[in-house]
Write an enzyme that holds these catalytic residues in place. Structure first.
Site, short mmCIF file in Angstrom:
data_model
loop_
_atom_site.label_atom_id
_atom_site.label_comp_id
_atom_site.label_asym_id
_atom_site.label_seq_id
_atom_site.Cartn_x
_atom_site.Cartn_y
_atom_site.Cartn_z
N CYS B 85 45.67 32.26 34.77
CA CYS B 85 44.99 32.73 35.99
C CYS B 85 44.11 31.65 36.60
O CYS B 85 43.63 31.79 37.72
CB CYS B 85 44.18 33.99 35.71
SG CYS B 85 45.24 35.38 35.27
N SER B 209 43.16 45.26 38.98
CA SER B 209 43.50 44.58 40.22
C SER B 209 44.99 44.74 40.47
O SER B 209 45.75 45.08 39.57
CB SER B 209 43.14 43.09 40.13
OG SER B 209 43.85 42.48 39.07
N LYS B 334 40.71 42.69 42.97
CA LYS B 334 40.89 44.13 43.06
C LYS B 334 41.50 44.54 44.40
O LYS B 334 42.41 45.36 44.45
CB LYS B 334 39.52 44.80 42.90
CG LYS B 334 39.54 46.30 42.97
CD LYS B 334 39.92 46.89 41.64
CE LYS B 334 40.09 48.38 41.70
NZ LYS B 334 41.40 48.77 42.23
N HIS B 338 46.18 39.88 43.54
CA HIS B 338 46.17 38.83 42.52
C HIS B 338 47.54 38.18 42.36
O HIS B 338 48.28 38.49 41.43
CB HIS B 338 45.68 39.42 41.20
CG HIS B 338 45.53 38.43 40.09
ND1 HIS B 338 45.22 37.10 40.29
CD2 HIS B 338 45.63 38.57 38.74
CE1 HIS B 338 45.14 36.48 39.13
NE2 HIS B 338 45.40 37.34 38.16
#
Lengths: 471, 394
Positions: B85, B209, B334, B338
């Site tokens: 990430c 998310s 969120k 993502h």
């Protein structure tokens, strides 16, 4: 004299009431329940549990071999016994063999182990079965899952084998072709009169004659039966009074196939007194009859769960729908997740000690235990300063947990646990056989060997946590 | 630390696609859309860019080619970066060091991810060839471990903690509703959030998310060249990354109420940027809210809230748009969505807009320093990145 040195049992904690099966099928109820292996259990994992129970307090490095017995090995080709030897950390030169295919496999394996025991060897026998009957049939109602284990030897014998008698007949009553999941059964009138009604009596009489004993000389007689009361008339024909006849546990845990007789025998041994004689008769492709005599050494047997620890312990009722799902008896919709990836066998082979014997490492410099074993210490960064460290048998406590609803499972959600071992070290793994409201931080846990999943025909067996339920 | 990136390089242009379920766009479309947004808003042409760092988690094939084949970058250097990430931020970090070294004058970092073509829900993670005995939990399950441990340590009831977490989700949806590029541009009521179905106890769907498609890019040059390209450049104050050693997975001293990697990355970043009191110094923060509980723990690991007190700052509204330190003013993971490899650069995009006064309805009053934070992996072992950028030198 050679005989049984120790015993161990395993019965899955899930119970399916026969009434629940019949009612789900739109019919009226029947008494009794069957023990149902969880979706992550099979005869291998149940045999591991029984074998570990049998080895409680004993030095497994002195065991000379292990036989796995039953009618439902997870494998058509590949032994189960080496997995048992690996989990028990037995010597690499031990003898391993699977004795399969017969309802009598347990007693046959025990007699094979007896031959070795008479020559001074310690042989473990693990009998495990998980048979399936077709939906709606009597077999589905009757068949339960379970495993039993015996250690045979000629020192510290708790039950000497005084004599035995066997007969072998090429006889079809219950059978299953290799490609089928379900046991076939011939019409009962025929095989009850021509097989089950004859073979146990013949071997029973001969074994008693050989040993020079009469029915009244025995504390108990254990005779296999398909249903709960089948064996009562055979016992009467052999001259036994009703109070001498052991219960086969069929209304409590179901007919556990080749493990049925062994489990009933263990239940008898658990309450036997030194000097008690037991006649044990099994059935399937013939019969075995074995005459045992309990010794003083039974008082020195280290504590274990045996069979009593399971039949008197907590159980977990399940629905018929759950049973159908666990056994994959319905065309189930796959989750919208990527397909499972098979294990790498080279990696598995490198990690065999970790996978089977829970072998980790401990840093010689700072004494931090690691699981899985590491080469570089997570605490002090020392490189290649590790010594072997076993996590097997160490208790653990729950650090934190979650219930994963996305992970693939026939029994969602999947409980995931972080556990700290007594003495140091941590493991993050799945939990199994827990009640929904049972998990809380600090809970005491044990580890149990389970089948995580199978992908592309390759199963993955490893350890999961289970709430500690010692009696 | 021998040196510092502080005030050595500047961001002189950024572009970002709309995030979301982009059924209309492939990976190549997303790349072109982000680059075109960047060149159009900055006036800088792509032919002037000398080298590229292309961040992508799992999209398309491996290597740099998905970018160079799309943009026809004419044999210029392109490096693919993958760091879970933190992928987008790590692409940015390496691009910063390249111009700081003097090897190039103008470079681009781009993060792009196309996740919704797989046919699977949730995030798909590639599997190594392994014995498969290591637990591979779903993303929500990995972070769900934090919640019971946090509630237990700080003696919050799970119901209380769930309300705190719901307030974080509510805040991020409120902010996202003001963002025309966000995946979800609607406010969601506290009641809807509290009633949403469980995914990984105690995390519900609305604690999670959204997996999205999207791309973001940044143009970077040395500070002394910045005004050649842009009147209002954004100056890089710190780019820190911390990779875990698995301490939390192996050692009993770790208690699952913190992510050590975030803490160490933050410490390094504050030192690099010369920040002593981040709660006072930081004007806005874009933190990795993959799940609501993650955002709560982030406050404490980033030293914005005192340890064990982050939930109080949630309840007081400290991190809301009108609060003392707005967190995720663009809606965060969120609400903005993502797309893994693009997320770090998307956070910098919001920092860039806010610091230049271009954030529209969600503009924060007179910001000076912005923090961005990514967290990849799981609480017990992760890769964490912290960037600090500002609109003034010094």
């Amino acid at each position: 004299m050679a005989g049984i040195v120790a015993f161990g049992g395993y019965i899955p904690w899930s119970r399916l009431e026969r009434k629940a099966i019949k009612e789900a099928q739109g019919e009226s109820g029947l008494p009794g329940a069957k023990a149902v292996a969880n979706f992550d259990e099979d005869t291998l994992t149940m045999a591991v549990a029984a074998a570990l129970d049998c080895a409680s307090g004993l030095d497994t490095s002195r065991f000379d071999g292990v036989y796995f017995a039953g009618t439902t090995s997870p494998f058509g080709e590949k032994l189960v016994a080496p997995t048992l030897a690996g989990v028990l950390d037995m010597p690499a030169n031990c003898r391993t063999m699977d004795i399969l295919g017969s309802l009598r496999a347990g007693s046959s394996a025990l007699l094979a182990a007896l031959d070795a025991a008479r020559q001074g060897q310690q042989m473990l026998v693990a009998v495990s079965d998980s048979r399936m009957g077709r939906v709606g049939g009597l077999n589905e109602l009757l068949f339960g899952d379970g495993a039993a284990a015996f250690l045979l030897g000629n020192e510290n014998v708790i039950a000497e084998i005084l004599d035995y008698e066997s007969m072998s007949v090429d006889f079809y009553d219950n059978w299953r072709l290799a490609e089928s999941r379900f046991v076939e059964t011939w019409e009962e009138r025929f095989w009850y009169s021509q097989g089950y009604g004859r073979f146990p009596l013949e071997v029973g009489k001969k074994a008693m004659q050989k040993a020079g004993l009469k029915a009244e000389d025995f504390a108990k007689v254990v005779i296999y039966g398909m249903k709960a009361k089948d064996h009562l008339s055979l016992a009467a024909k052999l001259g036994f009074r009703p109070e001498q006849v052991a219960d086969n546990l069929i209304d409590v845990i179901g007919n556990t196939g080749s493990a049925c007789g062994p489990l009933a025998l263990i239940r008898v041994l658990e309450t036997a007194k030194p000097g008690d004689k037991v006649l044990w008769i099994t059935y399937g492709d013939g019969s075995d009859a074995i005459v045992l005599q309990v010794t003083e050494a039974i008082h020195d047997l280290p504590p274990r769960r045996g069979v009593g620890g399971y039949v008197e312990g907590p159980v977990h009722p399940i629905t018929y729908g759950k049973y159908l799902r666990w056994r994959n008896l319905l065309p189930w919709e796959a989750p919208r997740r990527p397909p499972l990836v098979r294990p790498s066998l080279p990696d598995r082979t490198r990690n065999l000690g970790k996978i089977l014997a829970l072998r980790g490492s401990r840093c010689r410099v700072c004494k931090t235990p690691h699981f899985p074993p590491q080469r570089v210490c997570v605490h002090c960064q020392a490189i290649d300063q590790m010594e072997e460290y076993s996590f097997k048998g160490r208790g653990a406590r729950l650090v934190t947990y979650t219930l994963d609803g996305l992970a693939f499972s026939p029994d969602p959600p999947v409980a995931l646990t972080v556990i700290d071992f007594e003495g140091g070290g941590r493991l993050v793994c799945q939990a199994t056989d827990y009640e929904a409201d049972e998990l809380s931080i600090g809970l005491e846990l044990d580890l149990t060997f389970r089948r995580l999943f199978a992908a592309e025909g390759l199963p993955v067996y490893f350890w999961k946590t289970i709430p500690r339920r010692r009696l | 630390m021998a040196g510092s990136i502080k005030d050595k390089v500047a961001i002189v242009g950024m572009g970002c696609t709309r995030f979301g379920e982009r059924w209309d766009a492939g990976l190549d479309d997303l790349i072109v859309e982000a680059v075109s947004d960047c060149t159009a808003t900055s006036g800088i042409e792509i032919k002037d860019v000398e080298a590229f760092w292309f961040g992508s988690f799992t999209s398309s094939t491996t290597g740099a080619l998905p970018f160079s084949l799309t943009m026809k970058t004419f044999f210029k250097p392109v490096t693919r970066v993958e760091n879970m990430c933190a992928t987008g931020t790590d692409a940015f970090r390496n691009a910063c060091y390249a111009v700081a070294s003097g090897a190039y004058d103008l470079v681009m970092a781009i993060g792009a991810e196309k996740l919704k073509d797989s046919g699977y829900s949730g995030l798909e993670t590639p599997m190594p060839h392994a014995d498969r005995t290591t637990l591979e939990p779903s993303a929500p399950a990995r972070f769900a471990f934090l919640a019971p441990a946090y509630a237990h340590k700080y003696q919050l009831s799970m119901d209380h903690l769930k309300t705190v977490m719901a307030r974080i989700a509510w805040k991020n949806h409120h902010n996202g509703a003001l963002n025309p590029k966000a995946q979800y541009q609607q406010e969601v009521s506290m009641e809807t959030i509290r009633k949403s179905p469980m995914v990984a106890y105690p995390l519900s769907i609305m604690d999670s998310s959204g997996v999205a498609d999207g791309a973001t890019c940044a143009l970077i040059c040395r500070v002394e060249d910045a005004h050649k390209y842009n009147k209002n450049p954004v100056y890089v104050k710190a780019v820190a990354i911390a990779a875990g050693s698995g301490f939390g997975e192996r050692h009993q001293d770790y208690d699952y109420t913190t992510v050590l990697e975030t803490h160490f990355a933050a410490q390094a970043a504050y030192q690099e940027a010369g920040i002593r009191n981040p709660r006072e110094a930081i004007s806005l923060a874009e933190v990795h809210d993959c799940f609501t509980i993650t955002e709560l723990v982030n406050y404490e690991d980033l030293m914005l809230s005192p340890r064990g007190k982050g939930w109080r700052d949630v309840e007081s509204g400290f991190y809301e748009l009108g609060g003392g330190l707005p967190v995720n003013p663009d809606g965060g993971l969120k609400s903005f969505g993502h797309p893994v490899g693009a997320t770090g650069l998307r956070m910098l995009y919001e920092a860039y807009l806010q610091l230049r006064g271009e954030a529209g309805k969600r503009q924060i009053n007179n910001p000076r320093l912005a923090l961005t934070h990514n967290l990849g992996g799981q609480p017990s072992y992760a890769v964490a990145s912290v960037c600090i950028v500002g609109n003034q030198r010094g």
